[in-house]
Design a protein around this motif. Sequence first.
Motif, mmCIF file in Angstrom:
data_model
loop_
_atom_site.group_PDB
_atom_site.id
_atom_site.type_symbol
_atom_site.label_atom_id
_atom_site.label_comp_id
_atom_site.label_asym_id
_atom_site.label_seq_id
_atom_site.Cartn_x
_atom_site.Cartn_y
_atom_site.Cartn_z
ATOM 1 N N THR A 100 0.926 -1.303 0.056
ATOM 2 C CA THR A 100 -0.061 0.084 -0.091
ATOM 3 C C THR A 100 0.941 1.251 0.074
ATOM 4 O OG1 THR A 100 -1.896 -1.249 1.278
ATOM 5 C CG2 THR A 100 -1.716 1.171 1.180
ATOM 6 N N ASP A 101 0.767 2.239 -0.829
ATOM 7 C CA ASP A 101 1.508 3.341 -1.101
ATOM 8 C C ASP A 101 0.823 4.617 -0.880
ATOM 9 O OD1 ASP A 101 4.327 2.697 -1.847
ATOM 10 O OD2 ASP A 101 3.054 1.558 -3.473
ATOM 11 N N VAL A 102 1.408 5.620 -0.581
ATOM 12 C CA VAL A 102 0.908 6.777 0.088
ATOM 13 C C VAL A 102 1.375 8.080 -1.019
ATOM 14 C CG1 VAL A 102 0.560 8.639 1.906
ATOM 15 C CG2 VAL A 102 0.451 6.205 2.237
ATOM 16 N N ARG A 103 0.593 8.811 -1.196
ATOM 17 C CA ARG A 103 1.198 10.056 -1.808
ATOM 18 C C ARG A 103 0.424 11.202 -1.423
ATOM 19 N NH1 ARG A 103 0.749 12.011 -8.235
ATOM 20 N NH2 ARG A 103 2.157 13.716 -8.357
ATOM 21 N N VAL A 104 0.989 12.349 -1.209
ATOM 22 C CA VAL A 104 0.739 13.628 -0.799
ATOM 23 C C VAL A 104 1.254 14.718 -1.552
ATOM 24 C CG1 VAL A 104 0.271 15.429 1.206
ATOM 25 C CG2 VAL A 104 0.280 12.782 1.572
ATOM 26 N N ALA A 105 0.567 15.668 -2.050
ATOM 27 C CA ALA A 105 1.261 16.806 -2.904
ATOM 28 C C ALA A 105 0.428 18.096 -2.686
ATOM 29 C CB ALA A 105 1.254 16.303 -4.253
ATOM 30 N N ALA A 106 1.072 19.104 -2.519
ATOM 31 C CA ALA A 106 0.366 20.425 -2.530
ATOM 32 C C ALA A 106 -0.027 20.775 -3.747
ATOM 33 C CB ALA A 106 1.425 21.528 -2.093
ATOM 34 N N ARG A 107 -1.297 21.570 -3.682
ATOM 35 C CA ARG A 107 -2.096 21.925 -4.975
ATOM 36 C C ARG A 107 -1.455 23.143 -5.520
ATOM 37 N NH1 ARG A 107 -8.560 21.582 -4.645
ATOM 38 N NH2 ARG A 107 -8.067 19.510 -4.077
ATOM 39 N N ASP A 108 -0.495 23.679 -4.729
ATOM 40 C CA ASP A 108 0.488 24.997 -5.528
ATOM 41 C C ASP A 108 1.705 24.468 -5.682
ATOM 42 O OD1 ASP A 108 0.229 25.427 -2.590
ATOM 43 O OD2 ASP A 108 1.395 26.919 -3.191
ATOM 44 N N GLY A 109 2.568 25.303 -6.093
ATOM 45 C CA GLY A 109 3.952 25.085 -6.205
ATOM 46 C C GLY A 109 4.841 25.792 -5.257
ATOM 47 N N ARG A 110 4.361 26.394 -4.145
ATOM 48 C CA ARG A 110 5.046 26.946 -2.989
ATOM 49 C C ARG A 110 5.588 25.885 -2.047
ATOM 50 N NH1 ARG A 110 0.347 29.691 -4.059
ATOM 51 N NH2 ARG A 110 0.463 31.948 -4.471
ATOM 52 N N SER A 111 6.725 26.498 -1.421
ATOM 53 C CA SER A 111 7.089 25.605 -0.092
ATOM 54 C C SER A 111 6.191 26.017 0.992
ATOM 55 C CB SER A 111 8.706 26.042 0.285
ATOM 56 O OG SER A 111 9.011 25.527 1.496
ATOM 57 N N HIS A 112 5.928 24.884 1.574
ATOM 58 C CA HIS A 112 5.177 24.898 3.028
ATOM 59 C C HIS A 112 5.968 24.376 3.867
ATOM 60 C CE1 HIS A 112 1.527 26.147 0.424
ATOM 61 N NE2 HIS A 112 1.735 25.319 -0.357
ATOM 62 N N GLY A 113 7.157 24.393 3.977
ATOM 63 C CA GLY A 113 8.217 24.029 5.141
ATOM 64 C C GLY A 113 8.019 22.272 5.371
ATOM 65 N N GLY A 114 7.897 21.682 4.262
ATOM 66 C CA GLY A 114 7.902 20.237 4.402
ATOM 67 C C GLY A 114 6.600 19.782 4.838
ATOM 68 N N GLU A 115 5.641 20.411 4.754
ATOM 69 C CA GLU A 115 4.294 20.009 5.028
ATOM 70 C C GLU A 115 3.520 18.762 4.598
ATOM 71 O OE1 GLU A 115 0.300 20.632 7.414
ATOM 72 O OE2 GLU A 115 2.674 21.034 7.691
ATOM 73 N N ALA A 116 3.923 18.631 3.295
ATOM 74 C CA ALA A 116 3.609 17.292 2.423
ATOM 75 C C ALA A 116 4.368 16.065 3.124
ATOM 76 C CB ALA A 116 3.789 17.341 1.193
ATOM 77 N N CYS A 117 5.670 16.094 3.516
ATOM 78 C CA CYS A 117 6.458 15.035 4.047
ATOM 79 C C CYS A 117 5.419 14.833 5.440
ATOM 80 C CB CYS A 117 7.730 15.491 4.340
ATOM 81 S SG CYS A 117 8.776 14.347 5.385
ATOM 82 N N ARG A 118 5.472 15.750 6.182
ATOM 83 C CA ARG A 118 4.960 15.506 7.748
ATOM 84 C C ARG A 118 3.417 14.846 7.475
ATOM 85 N NH1 ARG A 118 0.847 17.459 10.846
ATOM 86 N NH2 ARG A 118 0.206 19.102 9.339
ATOM 87 N N LEU A 119 2.594 15.257 6.368
ATOM 88 C CA LEU A 119 1.366 14.620 6.284
ATOM 89 C C LEU A 119 1.387 13.332 5.753
ATOM 90 C CD1 LEU A 119 -0.620 17.714 4.618
ATOM 91 C CD2 LEU A 119 -0.693 16.728 7.135
#
Length: 231
Positions: A200-219
């Motif tokens: 089972t794999d997971v993917r998280v991606a921001a909907r915009d191209g800005r940096s959010h301080g590694g939020e996608a990694c945390r989520l």
Amino acid sequence: MARARPKHEGLVQGLTLVTLAAPFLLLIAAFGTSLGFWGASVGYDLLALQVAWALAFVGVVAALAAAVLARRDLKRLGLYVVVALVVSLGTLGAFAWQKARLAEGLPEDVSTNPDDRPGFSDAVAAARGEGGPATAIGPEACPAAQPVMRQVAPQRAYEALQAAGFTARGAFAARADGDRTGFWFGFTHDAVVRIRPGRTDVRVAARDGRSHGGEACRLAGEISRALQTAE
């Protein structure tokens, strides 16, 4: 006989109010963006990261000026100075921390399988458009995002998304999808859990191209941990 007002009291009060300008503008920028009064390019990129950042420095100067003017009557004016210094230095410190966090943040597209990233549904892909992150990373750069080496039940994937703060949009035989919108500026991250026999794999991606301080990694890490502990 009425007691005379402290010398420079009005000016010290005015300078104290100046120190409130940056945090006040941040609130206006954040809520205006999240409520749709203006776009993120105005509310976040311009008002928050540029104008409020500049006002944070102005606030520190104003606080120091208030301290100088009040130095001869700190008994009556000291509270204004304390408020001005705490607000201005706190605001500038928070800005410095956030800017460093954004500068060092990982790319906002994280997958537990970067060589075969789970794809988003057609509806999510349409909502994302073409403005997502340009770079994707995997467990090497984001160790918290680990695959689950078994086939997780769709309901467990649905619950894992909810546990990470996502609004789950559905659980199907081979996938679960969700999105999460931040409180302050309304930035959205999309997530997908892909379910296959033995993995089972997971993917998280921001909907915009800005940096959010590694939020996608945390989520992604939160979803991964929830899946790991799912029965």
